[in-house]
Design an enzyme around this catalytic site. Structure first.
Site, PDB file in Angstrom:
ATOM      1  N   CYS A 139       9.260  82.868  62.836  1.00 45.83           N
ATOM      2  CA  CYS A 139       9.655  81.796  61.918  1.00 45.83           C
ATOM      3  C   CYS A 139      10.391  82.342  60.695  1.00 45.83           C
ATOM      4  O   CYS A 139      11.403  81.792  60.279  1.00 45.83           O
ATOM      5  CB  CYS A 139       8.420  81.033  61.412  1.00 45.83           C
ATOM      6  N   ASP A 140       9.866  83.390  60.094  1.00 48.62           N
ATOM      7  CA  ASP A 140      10.328  83.803  58.764  1.00 48.62           C
ATOM      8  C   ASP A 140      11.056  85.145  58.717  1.00 48.62           C
ATOM      9  O   ASP A 140      11.601  85.500  57.668  1.00 48.62           O
ATOM     10  CB  ASP A 140       9.124  83.867  57.800  1.00 48.62           C
ATOM     11  N   CYS A 148       4.093  84.511  60.512  1.00 53.31           N
ATOM     12  CA  CYS A 148       4.947  84.192  61.665  1.00 53.31           C
ATOM     13  C   CYS A 148       6.301  84.886  61.536  1.00 53.31           C
ATOM     14  O   CYS A 148       7.159  84.437  60.763  1.00 53.31           O
ATOM     15  CB  CYS A 148       5.123  82.674  61.767  1.00 53.31           C
TER      16      CYS A 148
HETATM   17  P1  FAD Z   1      -1.289  72.344  65.044  1.00 56.14           P
HETATM   18  O1  FAD Z   1       0.056  72.169  64.481  1.00 56.14           O
HETATM   19  O2  FAD Z   1      -2.185  73.393  64.465  1.00 56.14           O
HETATM   20  O3  FAD Z   1      -2.033  70.948  64.977  1.00 56.14           O
HETATM   21  C1  FAD Z   1      -3.397  70.833  65.224  1.00 56.14           C
HETATM   22  C2  FAD Z   1      -3.897  69.554  64.585  1.00 56.14           C
HETATM   23  O4  FAD Z   1      -5.236  69.356  65.008  1.00 56.14           O
HETATM   24  C3  FAD Z   1      -3.912  69.607  63.059  1.00 56.14           C
HETATM   25  O5  FAD Z   1      -3.199  68.502  62.555  1.00 56.14           O
HETATM   26  C4  FAD Z   1      -5.382  69.538  62.697  1.00 56.14           C
HETATM   27  O6  FAD Z   1      -5.632  68.768  61.535  1.00 56.14           O
HETATM   28  C5  FAD Z   1      -5.993  68.858  63.922  1.00 56.14           C
HETATM   29  N1  FAD Z   1      -7.390  69.209  64.151  1.00 56.14           N
HETATM   30  C6  FAD Z   1      -7.913  70.461  64.317  1.00 56.14           C
HETATM   31  N2  FAD Z   1      -9.235  70.376  64.567  1.00 56.14           N
HETATM   32  C7  FAD Z   1      -9.537  69.045  64.552  1.00 56.14           C
HETATM   33  C8  FAD Z   1     -10.743  68.307  64.752  1.00 56.14           C
HETATM   34  N3  FAD Z   1     -11.914  68.925  65.016  1.00 56.14           N
HETATM   35  N4  FAD Z   1     -10.709  66.962  64.669  1.00 56.14           N
HETATM   36  C9  FAD Z   1      -9.546  66.325  64.397  1.00 56.14           C
HETATM   37  N5  FAD Z   1      -8.378  66.958  64.210  1.00 56.14           N
HETATM   38  C10 FAD Z   1      -8.381  68.293  64.297  1.00 56.14           C
HETATM   39  N6  FAD Z   1       6.736  77.412  64.538  1.00 56.14           N
HETATM   40  C11 FAD Z   1       8.070  77.347  64.794  1.00 56.14           C
HETATM   41  O7  FAD Z   1       8.465  77.013  65.909  1.00 56.14           O
HETATM   42  N7  FAD Z   1       8.988  77.619  63.818  1.00 56.14           N
HETATM   43  C12 FAD Z   1       8.641  77.918  62.546  1.00 56.14           C
HETATM   44  O8  FAD Z   1       9.500  78.178  61.689  1.00 56.14           O
HETATM   45  C13 FAD Z   1       7.236  77.952  62.240  1.00 56.14           C
HETATM   46  N8  FAD Z   1       6.838  78.219  60.981  1.00 56.14           N
HETATM   47  C14 FAD Z   1       5.502  78.210  60.692  1.00 56.14           C
HETATM   48  C15 FAD Z   1       5.130  78.399  59.371  1.00 56.14           C
HETATM   49  C16 FAD Z   1       3.803  78.332  59.025  1.00 56.14           C
HETATM   50  C17 FAD Z   1       3.414  78.521  57.575  1.00 56.14           C
HETATM   51  C18 FAD Z   1       2.807  78.106  60.032  1.00 56.14           C
HETATM   52  C19 FAD Z   1       1.341  78.039  59.650  1.00 56.14           C
HETATM   53  C20 FAD Z   1       3.180  77.928  61.357  1.00 56.14           C
HETATM   54  C21 FAD Z   1       4.526  77.970  61.699  1.00 56.14           C
HETATM   55  N9  FAD Z   1       4.961  77.770  63.012  1.00 56.14           N
HETATM   56  C22 FAD Z   1       6.295  77.704  63.291  1.00 56.14           C
HETATM   57  C23 FAD Z   1       3.993  77.606  64.121  1.00 56.14           C
HETATM   58  C24 FAD Z   1       3.791  76.122  64.468  1.00 56.14           C
HETATM   59  O9  FAD Z   1       3.457  75.411  63.292  1.00 56.14           O
HETATM   60  C25 FAD Z   1       2.691  75.972  65.511  1.00 56.14           C
HETATM   61  O10 FAD Z   1       2.986  76.730  66.660  1.00 56.14           O
HETATM   62  C26 FAD Z   1       2.511  74.507  65.933  1.00 56.14           C
HETATM   63  O11 FAD Z   1       2.275  73.684  64.825  1.00 56.14           O
HETATM   64  C27 FAD Z   1       1.359  74.342  66.920  1.00 56.14           C
HETATM   65  O12 FAD Z   1       1.209  72.995  67.201  1.00 56.14           O
HETATM   66  P2  FAD Z   1      -0.165  72.388  67.755  1.00 56.14           P
HETATM   67  O13 FAD Z   1       0.076  70.938  67.889  1.00 56.14           O
HETATM   68  O14 FAD Z   1      -0.629  73.168  68.912  1.00 56.14           O
HETATM   69  O15 FAD Z   1      -1.263  72.667  66.617  1.00 56.14           O
END
Ligand code: FAD
Ligand code: NAP
Length: 312
Positions: free
Chosen positions: A137-138, A134
């Site tokens: 982010c970094d 990302c």
């Molecule tokens: P997610 O956060 O991916 O959540 C999805 C959830 O669904 C998870 O908890 C998972 O366990 C659950 N899940 C998936 N499949 C199933 C299933 N079949 N049954 C039950 N549960 C399930 N964004 C920023 O804005 N700033 C940053 O600095 C930043 N740094 C990042 C650093 C890293 C290392 C990473 C990996 C990402 C970073 N991001 C950052 C991006 C950010 O984390 C994502 O955009 C955000 O978390 C997306 O949110 P979401 O709720 O769509 O999905």
């Protein structure tokens, strides 16, 4: 029968749950296969969430989200969701691991996406310590430093351009000499003085020490190798969208999906199926940022309330 089932407990799911329960829905369960918080809980530093000036790790950052949503009645069930089905009576069935069925009037899918891995030595060991997926982010952590970017698609080239604005130099490593990114983006990259193209090579190994990444070893198609000394490497080799829960037993998807496997939604996070919403990294054109996932979740939560009102 649940009013609302939320699949996934990341920023999108938690925000959807907060808005839906605070907006009056009583019977709402958020299913997550693990603890709520989502992929950001694996991040060591988050500094771009508006209004949160202090740098925090992802886990500390997400903890109040869980407490806040539970205060308004959101329930969390730790369960892997296998499938979501729409029934003839317009209700949905959420099928959990072990074939347990939970019925709901409306469903919001927030299962996120995961970046693909390059698959080289050192990638896992140094993830979060010089290896990143990302740039937004970094990237800032490498201000005026040199970094490697891996990939030849739109994401890699766009992020290489973004990083070139921050870093002193970007080595763009790609396994071929032709890019699959849009020609206009390829031209911009080629013209950028701060980007060096390292073509026909793959990352063979990422080396480092206690401080993090120190070297990226590129192996070229002709067998030669090159040691690029950098503190950071950004890998953009595609994404896997977690859309399995929408796959039906006949292999089709419950709702319309893009050619990149993302869920197609409108500005209200509605999918092509009435009563089914998708929010966060799983949706088309997602910027893959916490603030955007949270916003999507809020929109979907409000949409779920309106949908249920319409049913009555
Ligand atoms: P997610 O956060 O991916 O959540 C999805 C959830 O669904 C998870 O908890 C998972 O366990 C659950 N899940 C998936 N499949 C199933 C299933 N079949 N049954 C039950 N549960 C399930 N964004 C920023 O804005 N700033 C940053 O600095 C930043 N740094 C990042 C650093 C890293 C290392 C990473 C990996 C990402 C970073 N991001 C950052 C991006 C950010 O984390 C994502 O955009 C955000 O978390 C997306 O949110 P979401 O709720 O769509 O999905
Ligand atoms: P992508 O198009 O799938 O590209 C992945 C790139 O990584 C390819 O160049 C591929 O090489 C390379 N790659 C894959 N596995 C690798 C490995 N193990 N080691 C080294 N290189 C590897 O992924 P993306 O760039 O994330 O884009 C995903 C989709 O979103 C695409 O459809 C893209 O057009 C779209 N997108 C659009 C925009 C935009 O329109 N502005 C912006 C971002 C993304 P090969 O080329 O050799 O296969």
């Amino acid at each position: 029968m649940l009013d609302l089932a939320i699949i996934g407990g990341g920023p999108a799911g938690l925000s959807a749950g907060l808005y839906a329960t605070r907006g009056g829905l009583k019977n709402v369960i958020m299913f997550d296969k693990g603890m709520p918080g989502g992929q950001i809980t694996s991040s060591s530093e988050l500094e771009n969430y508006p209004g949160v000036a202090q740098v925090q790790n992802g886990m500390d950052f997400m903890t109040p989200w869980i407490e806040q949503s539970q205060r308004f009645g959101l329930k969390h069930e730790m369960a892997l969701v296998e499938r979501v089905i729409k029934n003839d009576d317009k209700t949905f069935s959420v099928i959990l691991e072990g074939n347990k069925e939970v019925k709901a009037k409306t469903v919001i899918v927030c299962t996120g996406a995961v970046p693909k891995k390059v698959g080289c030595k050192g990638e896992d060991e140094f993830f979060g310590r010089g290896v990143s997926t990302c740039a937004t982010c970094d990237g800032f952590f490498y201000k005026n430093k040199e970094v490697v970017v891996v990939g030849g698609g739109d994401t890699a080239l766009e992020e290489a351009l973004y990083l070139a604005n921050i870093c002193s130099k970007v080595y763009l490593v790609h396994r071929r000499d032709a890019f699959r990114a849009a020609p206009v983006t390829v031209e911009k990259v080629k013209k950028n003085q701060k980007i060096e193209l390292v073509l026909n090579g793959v990352v063979d190994e990422i080396k480092g020490d206690k401080s993090g990444v120190t070297d990226v070893i590129v192996k070229f198609n002709d067998g030669k190798t090159r040691d690029i000394k950098v503190p950071g490497i950004f890998t953009f080799v595609g994404l896997n969208v977690n859309n399995d829960v929408l796959k039906q037993t006949d292999g089709s998807y419950l709702c319309d999906i893009s050619k990149n496997n993302e869920v197609i939604v409108d500005l209200k996070m509605k999918t092509s199926i009435e009563g089914l919403f998708a929010a966060g990294d799983i949706r088309i054109d997602a910027p893959r940022q916490v603030v955007c996932a949270a916003s999507d979740g809020a929109i979907a939560g409000l949409g779920a309330i309106s949908y249920i009102e319409m049913l009555h």
